[in-house]
Design a protein around this motif. Sequence first.
Motif, PDB file in Angstrom:
ATOM      1  N   SER A   1       0.810  -1.216   0.000  1.00  6.18           N
ATOM      2  CA  SER A   1       0.000   0.000   0.000  1.00  6.18           C
ATOM      3  C   SER A   1       0.842   1.265   0.000  1.00  6.18           C
ATOM      4  CB  SER A   1      -0.954   0.010   1.198  1.00  6.18           C
ATOM      5  OG  SER A   1      -0.239   0.115   2.418  1.00  6.18           O
ATOM      6  N   GLU A   2       2.010   1.234   0.657  1.00 10.81           N
ATOM      7  CA  GLU A   2       2.774   2.466   0.823  1.00 10.81           C
ATOM      8  C   GLU A   2       3.706   2.779  -0.342  1.00 10.81           C
ATOM      9  OE1 GLU A   2       4.399   3.666   4.447  1.00 10.81           O
ATOM     10  OE2 GLU A   2       2.634   3.117   5.624  1.00 10.81           O
ATOM     11  N   VAL A   3       4.148   1.784  -1.104  1.00 13.30           N
ATOM     12  CA  VAL A   3       4.991   2.092  -2.265  1.00 13.30           C
ATOM     13  C   VAL A   3       4.259   3.039  -3.219  1.00 13.30           C
ATOM     14  CG1 VAL A   3       6.098   1.154  -4.328  1.00 13.30           C
ATOM     15  CG2 VAL A   3       6.482   0.056  -2.118  1.00 13.30           C
ATOM     16  N   PRO A   4       3.023   2.731  -3.661  1.00 20.41           N
ATOM     17  CA  PRO A   4       2.327   3.684  -4.540  1.00 20.41           C
ATOM     18  C   PRO A   4       1.930   4.977  -3.836  1.00 20.41           C
ATOM     19  CG  PRO A   4       0.902   1.808  -4.011  1.00 20.41           C
ATOM     20  CD  PRO A   4       2.266   1.462  -3.522  1.00 20.41           C
ATOM     21  N   LYS A   5       1.621   4.897  -2.529  1.00 18.26           N
ATOM     22  CA  LYS A   5       1.239   6.100  -1.776  1.00 18.26           C
ATOM     23  C   LYS A   5       2.366   7.125  -1.787  1.00 18.26           C
ATOM     24  CE  LYS A   5       1.050   7.538   3.044  1.00 18.26           C
ATOM     25  NZ  LYS A   5       1.015   7.083   4.446  1.00 18.26           N
ATOM     26  N   TRP A   6       3.580   6.696  -1.457  1.00 15.25           N
ATOM     27  CA  TRP A   6       4.697   7.633  -1.384  1.00 15.25           C
ATOM     28  C   TRP A   6       5.145   8.090  -2.760  1.00 15.25           C
ATOM     29  CZ3 TRP A   6       5.374  10.289   2.704  1.00 15.25           C
ATOM     30  CH2 TRP A   6       5.094   9.754   3.974  1.00 15.25           C
ATOM     31  N   ARG A   7       5.020   7.200  -3.763  1.00 16.03           N
ATOM     32  CA  ARG A   7       5.351   7.610  -5.132  1.00 16.03           C
ATOM     33  C   ARG A   7       4.456   8.785  -5.549  1.00 16.03           C
ATOM     34  NH1 ARG A   7       5.416   2.848  -7.550  1.00 16.03           N
ATOM     35  NH2 ARG A   7       7.671   2.651  -7.772  1.00 16.03           N
ATOM     36  N   ASP A   8       3.179   8.712  -5.170  1.00 16.75           N
ATOM     37  CA  ASP A   8       2.229   9.770  -5.507  1.00 16.75           C
ATOM     38  C   ASP A   8       2.558  11.063  -4.758  1.00 16.75           C
ATOM     39  OD1 ASP A   8      -0.313  10.682  -6.738  1.00 16.75           O
ATOM     40  OD2 ASP A   8      -1.029  10.738  -4.666  1.00 16.75           O
ATOM     41  N   ILE A   9       2.897  10.950  -3.459  1.00 20.90           N
ATOM     42  CA  ILE A   9       3.236  12.136  -2.663  1.00 20.90           C
ATOM     43  C   ILE A   9       4.489  12.815  -3.198  1.00 20.90           C
ATOM     44  CG2 ILE A   9       4.068  12.882  -0.386  1.00 20.90           C
ATOM     45  CD1 ILE A   9       2.118  10.830   0.837  1.00 20.90           C
ATOM     46  N   ILE A  10       5.489  12.020  -3.564  1.00 20.29           N
ATOM     47  CA  ILE A  10       6.739  12.561  -4.107  1.00 20.29           C
ATOM     48  C   ILE A  10       6.464  13.332  -5.390  1.00 20.29           C
ATOM     49  CG2 ILE A  10       8.913  11.877  -5.218  1.00 20.29           C
ATOM     50  CD1 ILE A  10       8.971   9.574  -3.069  1.00 20.29           C
ATOM     51  N   ALA A  11       5.606  12.774  -6.242  1.00 22.17           N
ATOM     52  CA  ALA A  11       5.258  13.453  -7.495  1.00 22.17           C
ATOM     53  C   ALA A  11       4.527  14.756  -7.232  1.00 22.17           C
ATOM     54  CB  ALA A  11       4.416  12.523  -8.372  1.00 22.17           C
ATOM     55  N   LYS A  12       3.572  14.739  -6.285  1.00 20.19           N
ATOM     56  CA  LYS A  12       2.806  15.943  -5.982  1.00 20.19           C
ATOM     57  C   LYS A  12       3.672  17.036  -5.341  1.00 20.19           C
ATOM     58  CE  LYS A  12      -1.756  13.761  -5.560  1.00 20.19           C
ATOM     59  NZ  LYS A  12      -2.836  13.339  -4.654  1.00 20.19           N
ATOM     60  N   ALA A  13       4.721  16.588  -4.594  1.00 15.69           N
ATOM     61  CA  ALA A  13       5.631  17.568  -3.972  1.00 15.69           C
ATOM     62  C   ALA A  13       6.634  18.144  -4.961  1.00 15.69           C
ATOM     63  CB  ALA A  13       6.369  16.904  -2.807  1.00 15.69           C
ATOM     64  N   GLY A  14       6.623  17.602  -6.197  1.00 19.47           N
ATOM     65  CA  GLY A  14       7.540  18.095  -7.224  1.00 19.47           C
ATOM     66  C   GLY A  14       8.977  17.662  -7.038  1.00 19.47           C
ATOM     67  N   ILE A  15       9.181  16.565  -6.277  1.00 13.43           N
ATOM     68  CA  ILE A  15      10.542  16.045  -6.056  1.00 13.43           C
ATOM     69  C   ILE A  15      10.876  15.127  -7.229  1.00 13.43           C
ATOM     70  CG2 ILE A  15      12.026  14.696  -4.540  1.00 13.43           C
ATOM     71  CD1 ILE A  15      10.166  15.523  -2.219  1.00 13.43           C
ATOM     72  N   LYS A  16      11.911  15.458  -7.963  1.00 11.67           N
ATOM     73  CA  LYS A  16      12.289  14.674  -9.131  1.00 11.67           C
ATOM     74  C   LYS A  16      13.134  13.467  -8.713  1.00 11.67           C
ATOM     75  CE  LYS A  16      10.454  17.618 -12.013  1.00 11.67           C
ATOM     76  NZ  LYS A  16       9.221  17.263 -12.750  1.00 11.67           N
ATOM     77  N   PRO A  17      12.757  12.271  -9.167  1.00 16.18           N
ATOM     78  CA  PRO A  17      13.578  11.090  -8.870  1.00 16.18           C
ATOM     79  C   PRO A  17      15.016  11.280  -9.344  1.00 16.18           C
ATOM     80  CG  PRO A  17      11.458  10.424  -9.770  1.00 16.18           C
ATOM     81  CD  PRO A  17      11.547  11.907  -9.933  1.00 16.18           C
ATOM     82  N   VAL A  18      15.950  10.806  -8.562  1.00 15.79           N
ATOM     83  CA  VAL A  18      17.377  10.976  -8.900  1.00 15.79           C
ATOM     84  C   VAL A  18      17.997   9.642  -9.314  1.00 15.79           C
ATOM     85  CG1 VAL A  18      17.671  12.955  -7.416  1.00 15.79           C
ATOM     86  CG2 VAL A  18      18.029  10.682  -6.460  1.00 15.79           C
TER      87      VAL A  18
END
Length: 332
Positions: A315-332
């Motif tokens: 449940s949390e892998v997709p949850k945090w992926r969504d939050i990271i995207a909404k916060a505008g944090i670009k994957p490195v």
Amino acid sequence: MRTGRSRRAVLQLAGTAFGAAAGLRVGTDRARAAEYPEHPIRFIVPFAPAGPTDIMARILASNLGGALNGTVVVENRPGAGGNIGIGIAARAEPDGYTLLVTSSAFVVNPGLYTKIPYDPVADFAPIAELGTSPNVILANPTTGLSSIADVVARAKAHPNELNYASPGIGTTPHLAGELLKIVAGVEIVHVPFSGAGPAIQALLGGTTQLAVAALPPAHPHIAAGALKALAMTGARRWFDLADVPTMVELGYADFISDTFQGFLAPAKTPPAIVELLSAKSIEVLKTPRIADQLRNNGFEVIANGPVGMRGRIESEVPKWRDIIAKAGIKPV
């Protein structure tokens, strides 16, 4: 007809042989579990010493060793937001002698990095969901910042003058700090460290004015008056820090962020050993003395088995992926 009967006979024989082999394997796994552990067990902690994961791992190790009539040692392998240590555990021999005690970074990193050295589902066998801790927003008392309102006012008056320490990029404390910046409309400089211990030391030493960390490593410094707790990011106030408000109480709706601790083995570890580790670790966590010790160190004991741990991961892998995207944090 004779050929058909021969083919059926061969298939029946193969099926019988497969069943016998499976039964033998189960029997071997049970026998191995009965003898386990025959030498010291290693807990990989993918963060620096003195952080919440390290605290949980050491409390669990010191008590699980006795429950198993064996020895458990903790090995800190920090770096890359936890990826180095998690990757080491993922590639370890699946024999029950190298295990992973990790934090929410385990489920955050898949959304934070373009490439990680593990698959959170395929590479691990969940053992137990150990506990969770609220994050806490902290200030060095020398700054004169005594509330979130003080922080917001100063940050608006002097953008990017304040900075805050976190245990590393993508950790739930880091994401909580970024969320504070978003909801309050302020600019505060993020200073990442290799774990909660170094982040707390930076705040104590005045390298940063603020920090966001899980409660366990911060708690003794708050109690001693060395650090000022401005707000909790959990759903409710902490039992022995009743004067510290939650972010929700301060008017920031839905501002809830915590850090969980999980216990996992490399995939293909014999199920009988995973079952034994799960049962013994849950037994340890539910012992009143140990539950109190963990609570006094800032942990809320969860003590769920493999199913609970697997559910949290999924449940949390997709949850945090969504939050990271909404916060505008670009994957490195």
